[in-house]
Scaffold this active site. Structure first.
Site, short mmCIF file in Angstrom:
data_model
loop_
_atom_site.label_atom_id
_atom_site.label_comp_id
_atom_site.label_asym_id
_atom_site.label_seq_id
_atom_site.Cartn_x
_atom_site.Cartn_y
_atom_site.Cartn_z
N ASP A 21 1.00 -0.92 -0.13
CA ASP A 21 0.23 0.08 -0.03
C ASP A 21 1.11 1.17 0.08
OD1 ASP A 21 -2.30 1.49 0.23
OD2 ASP A 21 -2.46 1.58 2.08
N ASP A 23 -0.19 4.76 1.23
CA ASP A 23 -0.32 5.69 2.77
C ASP A 23 0.02 5.04 3.79
OD1 ASP A 23 -0.93 8.52 1.12
OD2 ASP A 23 -2.60 7.41 0.60
#
Length: 258
Positions: A21, A23
């Site tokens: 991922d 963020d």
């Protein structure tokens, strides 16, 4: 913090790819998103209802209702938690229009303003892992619900590390449901040429961990950036760490030809 494991990674097992991922994993922008969501909802709640509402909580509400989800899904999820809803509207809705898409446009504006002011911060341990794995030829992918992901990766000069980026724009183009559905991660694995069971996923969001687990990924690492270790484990993370420096991920991966 020490690793909080539901299972201990098998040191004899080797994976063929790593999917991350963005963020909270690669970029330290989760706090930027949380602040942008707070600005949005604190303004919008008074417009949506005359009933007095508690302000958006940038920790509890962010983690439980919007973190890791597509913008529109996060808006619908948070409003539903307050017993509220607004019309879906159109993707062309401008900021200020009281629809899901209008609120999404407003959130994007808040996010960009904060990012332009403060810049992009990176997690050094993650960048070092990317450098090591890329040098060995390990296939790497980035999966993010954010429509800003590709632009931010380019701005941070990290694009060279990823063979595939599946972001919010790509998900919309391909008609993929967002997290916690597994489709974005499964698409990334397929495009890297591996089965989900052969890949490691690194996530900091509850919805992202649920997504990877539903997709049948071989090892799901939860990054506890916001004091959510137990919830990450409950969502299906195989191991939970506070930072990737706490786990020798490189030792769990075999590169092509090794």
């Amino acid at each position: 913090m020490p690793a909080v494991s539901t299972t201990v990674p098998d040191p004899s097992r080797r994976y063929r790819a790593v999917i991350l991922d963005m963020d909270g994993v690669v970029t330290d922008t989760a706090s930027v998103h949380a602040l942008a969501w707070k600005q949005l909802f604190d303004e919008a709640l008074s417009q949506i209802t005359s009933t007095l509402q508690a302000p958006f909580d940038a920790v509890h509400d962010y983690l439980n209702y919007v973190d890791g989800k597509p913008r529109t899904g996060g808006i619908e999820s948070f409003l539903a938690s307050r017993g509220l809803r607004v019309p879906p509207g159109s993707p062309d809705d401008e900021p200020g229009v009281l629809t899901v898409h209008g609120l999404a446009a407003a959130k994007q504006g808040y996010f960009q303003a904060i990012l332009e002011r403060d810049g992009i911060a990176l997690f050094g341990s993650t960048v070092e892992l990317l450098r090591v794995l890329h040098a060995r030829g390990v296939p790497l992918a980035l999966v993010s619900s954010s429509k800003n992901a590709t632009a931010m990766v380019q701005q941070a000069d990290l694009e060279k590390y990823f063979s595939r980026i599946v972001d919010g724009n790509e998900a919309a183009r391909l008609g993929l449901p967002g997290k916690p559905a597994p489709d974005m991660f499964v698409t990334a694995a397929r495009d890297l040429g591996v089965e989900p069971a052969e890949a490691i996923v690194v996530e900091d969001a509850i919805s992202g961990v649920q997504s990877a687990k539903a997709g049948g990924f071989g090892l799901v690492i939860g990054l506890n950036r916001e004091g959510a270790a137990e919830r990450l484990a409950q969502a299906g993370a195989d191991v939970v760490v506070g930072d990737l420096a706490e786990l020798d991920v490189a030792a769990l991966v075999v590169a092509p030809g090794e």
